[in-house]
Structures are given as C-alpha cells and as structure tokens.
Design a protein around this motif. Structure first.
Motif, short mmCIF file in Angstrom:
data_model
loop_
_atom_site.label_atom_id
_atom_site.label_comp_id
_atom_site.label_asym_id
_atom_site.label_seq_id
_atom_site.Cartn_x
_atom_site.Cartn_y
_atom_site.Cartn_z
N LYS A 189 0.81 -1.24 0.00
CA LYS A 189 0.00 0.00 0.00
C LYS A 189 0.83 1.28 0.00
CE LYS A 189 -4.35 -1.81 1.47
NZ LYS A 189 -5.62 -1.45 2.02
N LYS A 190 1.91 1.25 -0.77
CA LYS A 190 2.71 2.46 -0.98
C LYS A 190 2.02 3.26 -2.09
CE LYS A 190 6.36 1.10 1.50
NZ LYS A 190 6.37 1.37 2.86
N LYS A 191 1.57 4.45 -1.73
CA LYS A 191 0.80 5.26 -2.68
C LYS A 191 1.61 5.63 -3.92
CE LYS A 191 -2.50 7.04 0.63
NZ LYS A 191 -3.04 8.20 1.33
N SER A 192 2.89 5.90 -3.74
CA SER A 192 3.73 6.27 -4.89
C SER A 192 3.86 5.09 -5.87
CB SER A 192 5.10 6.75 -4.45
OG SER A 192 5.77 5.74 -3.72
N ALA A 193 3.96 3.88 -5.33
CA ALA A 193 4.05 2.69 -6.18
C ALA A 193 2.73 2.45 -6.90
CB ALA A 193 4.43 1.47 -5.35
N PHE A 194 1.64 2.66 -6.19
CA PHE A 194 0.32 2.49 -6.81
C PHE A 194 0.13 3.50 -7.94
CE2 PHE A 194 -4.32 2.71 -7.16
CZ PHE A 194 -4.63 1.37 -7.25
N SER A 195 0.64 4.69 -7.74
CA SER A 195 0.57 5.72 -8.78
C SER A 195 1.36 5.30 -10.02
CB SER A 195 1.11 7.05 -8.23
OG SER A 195 1.10 8.03 -9.23
N ILE A 196 2.52 4.72 -9.82
CA ILE A 196 3.33 4.23 -10.94
C ILE A 196 2.60 3.09 -11.65
CG2 ILE A 196 5.48 3.04 -11.57
CD1 ILE A 196 6.79 4.65 -9.21
N PHE A 197 2.06 2.16 -10.86
CA PHE A 197 1.29 1.04 -11.42
C PHE A 197 0.12 1.58 -12.25
CE2 PHE A 197 -2.52 -1.65 -10.82
CZ PHE A 197 -2.13 -2.72 -11.60
N TYR A 198 -0.59 2.54 -11.70
CA TYR A 198 -1.72 3.17 -12.40
C TYR A 198 -1.25 3.72 -13.75
CZ TYR A 198 -5.29 6.63 -13.57
OH TYR A 198 -6.23 7.36 -14.23
N ASN A 199 -0.18 4.49 -13.74
CA ASN A 199 0.31 5.12 -14.97
C ASN A 199 0.77 4.10 -16.01
OD1 ASN A 199 -0.18 7.79 -14.19
ND2 ASN A 199 1.75 7.90 -13.09
N GLU A 200 1.26 2.94 -15.54
CA GLU A 200 1.72 1.92 -16.47
C GLU A 200 0.58 1.14 -17.12
OE1 GLU A 200 4.81 -0.68 -15.09
OE2 GLU A 200 6.09 0.99 -14.49
N ILE A 201 -0.55 1.03 -16.43
CA ILE A 201 -1.60 0.15 -16.95
C ILE A 201 -2.86 0.88 -17.40
CG2 ILE A 201 -2.78 -0.38 -14.77
CD1 ILE A 201 -2.68 -3.37 -15.74
N VAL A 202 -3.05 2.11 -17.00
CA VAL A 202 -4.31 2.81 -17.29
C VAL A 202 -4.58 2.94 -18.79
CG1 VAL A 202 -3.43 5.19 -17.19
CG2 VAL A 202 -5.81 4.73 -16.60
N ASP A 203 -3.56 3.18 -19.59
CA ASP A 203 -3.76 3.31 -21.04
C ASP A 203 -4.21 1.98 -21.66
OD1 ASP A 203 -3.15 6.01 -21.03
OD2 ASP A 203 -1.04 5.68 -21.56
N HIS A 204 -3.72 0.88 -21.11
CA HIS A 204 -4.13 -0.44 -21.61
C HIS A 204 -5.60 -0.68 -21.29
CE1 HIS A 204 0.01 -1.56 -22.56
NE2 HIS A 204 0.34 -1.04 -21.39
N PHE A 205 -6.00 -0.34 -20.07
CA PHE A 205 -7.41 -0.47 -19.68
C PHE A 205 -8.28 0.40 -20.58
CE2 PHE A 205 -6.92 -1.71 -14.89
CZ PHE A 205 -6.33 -2.90 -15.25
#
Length: 183
Positions: free
Chosen positions: A12-28
């Motif tokens: 639950k590291k928010k900065s890591a979640f933000s990176i994960f979001y940025n990496e996958i959101v375009d695919h979604f």
C-alpha cells in the motif's frame, strides 16, 4: 511489470500504486474503447471504479492464485460487467455514440498522393471494425487481449476464467469467424 513495484503496491505504498496506475491505465482505456461503445466519461468512470476496487482489495490478493496484473485485469472485467448490469434499463435515447474524438476524414490526409492509400486503410479498418461488432463480448475480449495487449494464452485463460485449452480453441474459432466475416 517489476516485482519490486508489485511488492510496493501490495504494501500500500501510494507512490508505487501511482506508478502502477500510470503503467496500466492506457491499456485499460484502450481495451474499453475498442471493445465497447462507451463515452470517454463512461470509460473514465469504469477505470476509476476499477482502481478503487484494486486499492481496497489489496489485502485480499492471493499471490498463490493470481499474477497481480492478471488480477487487476479481472477486476476491470468484473467492474465493466457490473457497469453494464447497472445500465441494463438504459433508454435507447440515452445510448451515446463515440463522435467526440472523430475528425473529418479529409483532415487526416496529408496530400493527394496518399488518398488511395488512406482510402484503402480506412476501408480495411472499417471492415475489421464492422466484423468485430459481430463478435460476442467474450470473443472481442479474447481478440483484444491477444492482439492488442499481446497477452499469452495462459494469462488470457486466467483473466477470462477458462482453461488454457479452452482459450486456445476459442481463439482459433474466433479467428476463423473473423476471417469468414472479412471475406
């Protein structure tokens, strides 16, 4: 996706979640845009709901059962199904079309020498798009995951909750069906 990033997200590291979001959101986004007739607002709502669910369900993630990215795709898929269930009684007049991002065809041409080439590409793309609309939702999802996201069949099987052999057979049949629709 890096294991260290996934571990940080699971912690639950928010900065890591933000990176994960940025990496996958375009695919979604690409998946939803190409698979369903949804407005940008509807797509953004589904994606927002998906990421809220991912964040709130991190504690329930089972490392032995799921690959993290596959698990996230499954949440997107289920959130999309939930969205359509909630919109089941949508009036015909409320159904939107995707004209917001459309540009005039003639504006996309660079010069007259490319006109025939552009017309041929446009014709082929329209034929493929039309053929895809004739596929069932699970067939569209299978094609998207395999040929847009380049997912291996093992991962597609997990995302779609089917066996590997069933995914392989469905993909073969769907490709055959597409070929027939395009001829």
């Amino acid at each position: 996706m890096e294991k260290a990033l996934i571990e940080a997200v699971l912690n639950k590291k928010k900065s890591a979640f933000s990176i994960f979001y940025n990496e996958i959101v375009d695919h979604f986004y690409s998946f939803l845009k190409s698979s369903y007739n949804l407005s940008n607002e509807e797509i953004n709502d589904i994606i927002a709901d998906t990421f809220i669910k991912i964040w709130t369900k991190l504690d329930s993630f089972n490392r032995d059962k799921w690959d993290f990215v596959t698990w996230a795709w499954t949440i997107l898929r289920n959130t999309t199904k939930d969205y359509f269930k909630s919109k089941k009684d949508l009036a015909f007049s409320e159904i939107s079309t995707n004209t917001e991002e459309s540009t005039a065809f003639e504006d996309s041409l660079e010069d007259e020498t490319n006109i025939l080439e552009e017309l041929e590409k446009d014709y082929q793309a329209e034929n493929i798009k039309q053929a895809l609309t004739q596929l069932k939702a699970d067939e569209k999802e299978l094609i998207f995951l395999r040929f847009s996201e380049w997912k291996p069949l093992e991962e597609i099987a997990q995302i779609m909750w089917i066996s590997y052999s069933n995914a392989r057979v469905k993909l073969h049949r769907t490709i055959k069906k597409l070929k027939e629709l395009l001829t």
